[in-house]
Design an enzyme around this catalytic site. Structure first.
Site, short mmCIF file in Angstrom:
data_model
loop_
_atom_site.label_atom_id
_atom_site.label_comp_id
_atom_site.label_asym_id
_atom_site.label_seq_id
_atom_site.Cartn_x
_atom_site.Cartn_y
_atom_site.Cartn_z
CB THR A 27 -0.91 0.03 1.25
OG1 THR A 27 -0.10 -0.20 2.42
CG2 THR A 27 -2.01 -1.02 1.17
CG PHE A 62 3.77 5.43 9.31
CD1 PHE A 62 4.84 4.89 8.60
CD2 PHE A 62 3.76 5.30 10.69
CE1 PHE A 62 5.87 4.26 9.25
CE2 PHE A 62 4.80 4.67 11.36
CZ PHE A 62 5.86 4.15 10.64
CE1 TYR A 63 5.74 1.15 7.21
CE2 TYR A 63 5.05 -1.13 7.39
CZ TYR A 63 6.00 -0.16 7.56
OH TYR A 63 7.23 -0.50 8.07
N GLY A 64 0.19 3.53 4.39
CA GLY A 64 -0.70 3.76 3.25
C GLY A 64 -0.17 4.89 2.41
#
Length: 341
Positions: A27, A62-64
């Site tokens: 993502t 915060f991995y989008g």
């Protein structure tokens, strides 16, 4: 047979696959992969494990795209579709990031807010197994940070406490407050600093597991890149020191040596790097990323590759005679020490 191990601290009874599945590339990229592809990549690793062994999944607040909750939201949809997989996976989540200012914030208020955001994104489909601040916020002592994390754990918001990018000294102080289950640091043949060695040694002494992220040197050692133009200009790695033009060709020679060794060993370059990280200790778990089923299984099999002392000496010789150019992130390798909290 899939290699397994146990975690540390309050999770010392949890049996997991030796190789962790990193989810960031699903993502946090310019073009996220199709959802069904991501789901298949997760399922493949879990399905390959013996009964009673869990797959560790590594995610973050915060991995989008644009540092959003997209990765955790993807996981919520995965668990809604495959609810049985909640108990078959062990979920690590990094947080404490102020995504508006793009800086770590381990104040009590922000830690609580970060944890609550992650829980909300999962929508009750899966409890967070390990929560870890993504970096050590030097505005607070580690004892102050741990006090808040212990309070949140005692409230039932997550099951275990982890750390990320911590020094050995910080890890010891944190562990004295409350047992640490796992610490996440960068470990690869090209990222094996003195502090990395100290963290691994201290973790073994304290029975803390180590998640070694980027075991392929952010893909540098995988054999994927033959020239710098193979890297998408929008890829975050394009700005990393070791991928810059003045360093890339030099570092490519290390990758080529790894490829040659892997061919002799009968494995892929990725598996050789994963095996090297896994060889650093029984509770050192390589943490590669994967957004494809085939890569998940390739990575998992890397934990089964056994390196002889001669193999490890050959890798060490390559790095001694041809040391990597550029720091982990910045041009000057001496700045790497600033990353340790």
């Amino acid at each position: 047979m899939v290699a397994t191990t146990t975690l540390g601290g309050t999770a010392s009874n949890v049996v997991v696959a030796k190789v962790i599945h990193g989810l960031m590339t699903m993502t946090c990229v310019p073009n996220p992969v199709p959802e069904e592809q991501a789901f298949a990549a997760i399922k493949a690793g879990v399905d390959a494990l013996p009964q009673g062994v869990k797959m560790v999944l590594n995610s973050a607040q915060f991995y989008g795209q644009h540092w959003s909750l997209g990765n955790l939201e993807l996981l919520s949809r995965f668990y809604e579709k495959y609810p049985d997989y909640a108990d078959r996976t062990f979920l690590m989540v990094k947080g404490a990031m102020d995504t508006e200012k793009f800086k770590v914030d381990c104040s009590p208020e922000h830690l609580r807010r970060s944890v609550d955001k992650c829980i909300a994104a999962l929508r009750g489909t899966k409890k967070i197994d390990v929560f870890q601040p993504c970096r050590i916020d030097k505005s607070f002592t580690i004892e102050e940070i741990m006090k808040t994390l212990v309070e949140l754990r005692n409230e039932g918001k997550f099951s275990h406490i982890g750390l990320s990018e911590c020094s050995a000294a910080t890890m010891r102080r944190a562990h004295a407050v409350h047992p640490i289950a796992i610490v996440e640091i960068e470990v690869s043949p090209t990222s094996y600093e003195e502090e990395t060695k100290r963290v691994i040694a201290a973790a073994a002494e304290l029975d803390i597991a180590v998640a070694g992220y980027s075991p392929l040197g952010h893909g540098l050692l995988s054999g994927t890149f033959k020239k710098r133009e193979d890297l998408d200009p929008q890829d975050f790695r394009a700005n990393m020191a070791r991928f810059k033009e003045e360093n890339f060709q030099h570092n490519l020679a290390i990758a080529e040596a790894i490829q040659s060794m892997a061919a002799k060993k009968g494995c892929t370059p990725a598996q050789l790097c994963i095996a090297w990280v896994a060889s650093l200790g029984p509770k050192v778990l390589p943490l590669p990323g994967s957004s494809r089923k085939e890569r998940t299984l390739e990575n998992l099999a890397g934990g089964d590759v056994i390196l002889s002392e001669e193999d490890k000496q050959e890798i060490a010789h390559v790095l001694e005679t041809h040391p990597v150019k550029g720091g982990r992130y910045a041009d000057d390798p001496s700045t790497d020490s600033l990353l340790w909290g």
